[in-house]
Write a protein that holds these residues in place. Structure first.
Motif, PDB file in Angstrom:
ATOM      1  N   ALA A   1       0.824  -1.215   0.000  1.00 26.99           N
ATOM      2  CA  ALA A   1       0.000   0.000   0.000  1.00 26.99           C
ATOM      3  C   ALA A   1       0.857   1.263   0.000  1.00 26.99           C
ATOM      4  O   ALA A   1       0.316   2.381   0.077  1.00 26.99           O
ATOM      5  CB  ALA A   1      -0.926  -0.009   1.216  1.00 26.99           C
ATOM      6  N   GLY A   2       2.172   1.113  -0.082  1.00 26.23           N
ATOM      7  CA  GLY A   2       3.058   2.266  -0.121  1.00 26.23           C
ATOM      8  C   GLY A   2       3.382   2.847   1.238  1.00 26.23           C
ATOM      9  O   GLY A   2       3.903   3.969   1.320  1.00 26.23           O
ATOM     10  N   ARG A   3       3.115   2.089   2.316  1.00 28.23           N
ATOM     11  CA  ARG A   3       3.407   2.567   3.668  1.00 28.23           C
ATOM     12  C   ARG A   3       4.703   1.935   4.168  1.00 28.23           C
ATOM     13  O   ARG A   3       4.890   0.708   4.068  1.00 28.23           O
ATOM     14  CB  ARG A   3       2.258   2.212   4.624  1.00 28.23           C
ATOM     15  N   ARG A   4       5.580   2.754   4.726  1.00 24.64           N
ATOM     16  CA  ARG A   4       6.875   2.269   5.210  1.00 24.64           C
ATOM     17  C   ARG A   4       6.766   1.815   6.674  1.00 24.64           C
ATOM     18  O   ARG A   4       6.106   2.459   7.481  1.00 24.64           O
ATOM     19  CB  ARG A   4       7.924   3.368   5.095  1.00 24.64           C
ATOM     20  N   VAL A   5       7.444   0.710   6.960  1.00 24.36           N
ATOM     21  CA  VAL A   5       7.513   0.176   8.330  1.00 24.36           C
ATOM     22  C   VAL A   5       8.962   0.270   8.796  1.00 24.36           C
ATOM     23  O   VAL A   5       9.859  -0.259   8.131  1.00 24.36           O
ATOM     24  CB  VAL A   5       7.029  -1.297   8.366  1.00 24.36           C
TER      25      VAL A   5
ATOM     26  N   VAL B   1       4.261   3.352   9.687  1.00 26.05           N
ATOM     27  CA  VAL B   1       3.431   2.491  10.536  1.00 26.05           C
ATOM     28  C   VAL B   1       4.336   1.538  11.316  1.00 26.05           C
ATOM     29  O   VAL B   1       5.137   0.806  10.723  1.00 26.05           O
ATOM     30  CB  VAL B   1       2.429   1.660   9.707  1.00 26.05           C
ATOM     31  N   ALA B   2       4.221   1.573  12.631  1.00 25.71           N
ATOM     32  CA  ALA B   2       4.924   0.607  13.476  1.00 25.71           C
ATOM     33  C   ALA B   2       4.088  -0.667  13.555  1.00 25.71           C
ATOM     34  O   ALA B   2       2.863  -0.625  13.565  1.00 25.71           O
ATOM     35  CB  ALA B   2       5.139   1.177  14.878  1.00 25.71           C
ATOM     36  N   VAL B   3       4.766  -1.820  13.611  1.00 24.80           N
ATOM     37  CA  VAL B   3       4.067  -3.114  13.699  1.00 24.80           C
ATOM     38  C   VAL B   3       4.694  -3.943  14.806  1.00 24.80           C
ATOM     39  O   VAL B   3       5.929  -4.092  14.871  1.00 24.80           O
ATOM     40  CB  VAL B   3       4.133  -3.891  12.366  1.00 24.80           C
ATOM     41  N   ILE B   4       3.849  -4.472  15.680  1.00 30.96           N
ATOM     42  CA  ILE B   4       4.295  -5.372  16.746  1.00 30.96           C
ATOM     43  C   ILE B   4       3.532  -6.684  16.619  1.00 30.96           C
ATOM     44  O   ILE B   4       2.312  -6.689  16.438  1.00 30.96           O
ATOM     45  CB  ILE B   4       4.057  -4.769  18.146  1.00 30.96           C
ATOM     46  N   GLY B   5       4.242  -7.788  16.728  1.00 36.09           N
ATOM     47  CA  GLY B   5       3.633  -9.113  16.685  1.00 36.09           C
ATOM     48  C   GLY B   5       3.578  -9.758  18.059  1.00 36.09           C
ATOM     49  O   GLY B   5       3.778  -9.110  19.089  1.00 36.09           O
ATOM     50  N   PHE B   6       3.331 -11.059  18.056  1.00 40.33           N
ATOM     51  CA  PHE B   6       3.253 -11.818  19.308  1.00 40.33           C
ATOM     52  C   PHE B   6       3.700 -13.235  19.023  1.00 40.33           C
ATOM     53  O   PHE B   6       3.234 -13.856  18.078  1.00 40.33           O
ATOM     54  CB  PHE B   6       1.808 -11.823  19.837  1.00 40.33           C
TER      55      PHE B   6
ATOM     56  N   PRO C   1       5.684 -15.721  32.377  1.00 44.10           N
ATOM     57  CA  PRO C   1       5.776 -14.322  31.926  1.00 44.10           C
ATOM     58  C   PRO C   1       6.054 -14.213  30.430  1.00 44.10           C
ATOM     59  O   PRO C   1       6.667 -15.093  29.820  1.00 44.10           O
ATOM     60  CB  PRO C   1       6.945 -13.777  32.749  1.00 44.10           C
ATOM     61  N   THR C   2       5.587 -13.121  29.838  1.00 43.52           N
ATOM     62  CA  THR C   2       5.925 -12.769  28.470  1.00 43.52           C
ATOM     63  C   THR C   2       6.860 -11.566  28.473  1.00 43.52           C
ATOM     64  O   THR C   2       6.960 -10.856  29.480  1.00 43.52           O
ATOM     65  CB  THR C   2       4.651 -12.447  27.663  1.00 43.52           C
ATOM     66  N   GLU C   3       7.516 -11.328  27.343  1.00 45.52           N
ATOM     67  CA  GLU C   3       8.567 -10.283  27.305  1.00 45.52           C
ATOM     68  C   GLU C   3       8.580  -9.611  25.940  1.00 45.52           C
ATOM     69  O   GLU C   3       8.618 -10.273  24.908  1.00 45.52           O
ATOM     70  CB  GLU C   3       9.930 -10.913  27.592  1.00 45.52           C
ATOM     71  N   LEU C   4       8.572  -8.285  25.936  1.00 43.84           N
ATOM     72  CA  LEU C   4       8.661  -7.533  24.694  1.00 43.84           C
ATOM     73  C   LEU C   4      10.087  -7.596  24.162  1.00 43.84           C
ATOM     74  O   LEU C   4      11.046  -7.313  24.871  1.00 43.84           O
ATOM     75  CB  LEU C   4       8.255  -6.084  24.895  1.00 43.84           C
ATOM     76  N   VAL C   5      10.229  -7.977  22.879  1.00 46.18           N
ATOM     77  CA  VAL C   5      11.534  -8.008  22.208  1.00 46.18           C
ATOM     78  C   VAL C   5      11.516  -6.924  21.135  1.00 46.18           C
ATOM     79  O   VAL C   5      10.754  -7.011  20.158  1.00 46.18           O
ATOM     80  CB  VAL C   5      11.794  -9.386  21.580  1.00 46.18           C
ATOM     81  N   VAL C   6      12.345  -5.901  21.309  1.00 43.84           N
ATOM     82  CA  VAL C   6      12.345  -4.765  20.388  1.00 43.84           C
ATOM     83  C   VAL C   6      13.322  -5.027  19.255  1.00 43.84           C
ATOM     84  O   VAL C   6      14.519  -5.248  19.471  1.00 43.84           O
ATOM     85  CB  VAL C   6      12.709  -3.466  21.120  1.00 43.84           C
ATOM     86  N   ARG C   7      12.787  -4.982  18.013  1.00 42.49           N
ATOM     87  CA  ARG C   7      13.629  -5.112  16.823  1.00 42.49           C
ATOM     88  C   ARG C   7      13.379  -3.897  15.929  1.00 42.49           C
ATOM     89  O   ARG C   7      13.305  -2.781  16.438  1.00 42.49           O
ATOM     90  CB  ARG C   7      13.355  -6.449  16.116  1.00 42.49           C
ATOM     91  N   GLU C   8      13.228  -4.106  14.640  1.00 41.32           N
ATOM     92  CA  GLU C   8      13.217  -2.964  13.715  1.00 41.32           C
ATOM     93  C   GLU C   8      11.817  -2.436  13.371  1.00 41.32           C
ATOM     94  O   GLU C   8      11.682  -1.285  12.959  1.00 41.32           O
ATOM     95  CB  GLU C   8      13.893  -3.369  12.390  1.00 41.32           C
ATOM     96  N   SER C   9      10.778  -3.219  13.550  1.00 45.10           N
ATOM     97  CA  SER C   9       9.458  -2.826  13.012  1.00 45.10           C
ATOM     98  C   SER C   9       8.700  -1.851  13.893  1.00 45.10           C
ATOM     99  O   SER C   9       7.672  -1.307  13.477  1.00 45.10           O
ATOM    100  CB  SER C   9       8.605  -4.082  12.774  1.00 45.10           C
ATOM    101  N   ALA C  10       9.183  -1.632  15.127  1.00 44.46           N
ATOM    102  CA  ALA C  10       8.499  -0.679  16.015  1.00 44.46           C
ATOM    103  C   ALA C  10       9.455  -0.230  17.102  1.00 44.46           C
ATOM    104  O   ALA C  10      10.283  -0.999  17.565  1.00 44.46           O
ATOM    105  CB  ALA C  10       7.275  -1.319  16.654  1.00 44.46           C
TER     106      ALA C  10
END
Length: 334
Positions: free
Chosen positions: A264-268, A272-277, A325-334
């Motif tokens: 759609a021409g949107r840069r991540v 737009v930031a994207v976070i998964g699970f 417990p769960t843990e946020l892993v920060v990479r490039e998409s957000a």
């Protein structure tokens, strides 16, 4: 000592014949939903536990069999890495005890095929994965007296021991990360609403946004597959063309969202930031690599399997329901 309730008493309490009550316990298709509910309500009121015939052999653990039952169609078993990781770990734990593992799938549509073997003495313990609301097998197993441990919190009203991830807190961590990054036009791709884990992820995410003063956000629902992630992301872009962040309830759907945004021409992540699970292998292969909420899948499977083994070796069920417990892993998409 009070008398142990019998199947005949269950039948009388439910207002059905003993033969009908027996068919409910064996998962027969020749019983209506309302009759099943009557029988299971009677089982709960009376505290009936089905007594299984003793198995042959010496009673050593090598005589035991455990089944992993995945409440999904079989094709999902071979396409989603989560199930492979769960089953591989469970097998490693059981192999160390000399216990063979049987793997079965039982979607709502096929549960009547799997149920008779499971409740008629074919296995000594069951590790249940992906239990959803209104799944007929889940209700039958809860009343069967067979040692069962669910990998994942059970739907409301089902009394069965489980091990869970802190999905709610995982959603919270994702929301806080997006808010701290200055994102305000936020949307979500949720998992199936009948799955407790999916509901908890969405609830933790939206509640955190609400506490920060953000109004209700658009939510599209998928089923953890790539195609559902594509359709959900397309719907969100139509609903909110200027969105600047998406939280997806699985890495597969998040990767699909990244692909859809790019088309759609949107840069991540610039636009737009994207976070998964999950922190599945795909999270490290996606370009850009995915920021995601890691769930400790191998520890999850090992804990559930070990607690199941403890229940199989004891006359008293092991009732503790640990949450990992769960843990946020920060990479490039957000």
């Amino acid at each position: 000592m009070p008398d142990v309730p019998t199947l005949a008493q269950v039948a009388a309490e439910a207002g059905v014949s003993p033969a009908t009550a027996s068919r409910v316990l064996t998962g027969s298709v020749r019983v209506s939903t309302s009759t099943r509910r009557q029988v299971h309500d009677a089982i709960s009121r009376l505290g009936y536990v089905r007594h299984r015939a003793p198995r042959g052999g010496t009673g050593r653990r090598c005589d035991l069999t455990v089944a992993v039952v995945v409440c999904e169609p079989s094709q999902r078993l071979f396409t989603e890495p989560f199930y492979a990781r769960m089953i591989t770990t469970a097998e490693e734990v059981l192999t160390a005890h000399g216990i063979p593992l049987t793997v079965m799938t039982a979607s709502s549509a096929t549960s009547t095929i799997a149920t008779p073997q499971l409740v008629a003495g074919g296995v000594d313990g069951i590790l249940l994965i992906g239990a959803r609301e209104r799944h007929p097998l889940v209700v039958t197993l809860a009343a069967s007296g067979i040692p069962v441990r669910s990998a994942g919190r059970l739907p409301d009203g089902v009394d069965m021991p489980y091990v869970d991830m802190d999905n709610h807190d995982g959603g919270r961590q994702a929301a806080e990360h997006l808010l701290l990054g200055g994102r305000r036009a936020i949307a979500a791709i949720a998992g199936p609403p009948g799955l407790p884990a999916a509901r908890d992820r969405l609830d933790g995410f939206t509640r955190t946004l609400s506490l920060a003063g953000m109004p209700a956000i658009p939510v599209a629902y998928g089923d953890f597959t790539h195609s559902s992630g594509v359709h959900a992301a397309q719907w969100l872009l139509r609903r909110m063309p200027h969105l600047d962040a998406i939280f997806a309830a699985s890495d597969v759907m998040a990767a699909a969202a990244v692909q859809t945004l790019r088309r759609a021409g949107r840069r991540v992540p610039d636009d737009v930031a994207v976070i998964g699970f999950d922190d599945a292998p795909i999270a490290r292969r996606t370009s850009p690599t995915l920021t995601t909420v890691r769930q400790p899948v191998e520890e999850f499977a090992a804990t559930a399997t070990r607690l199941l083994l403890r229940s199989m070796g004891s006359s008293d069920p092991v009732r503790d329901n640990p949450t990992l417990p769960t843990e946020l892993v920060v990479r490039e998409s957000a």
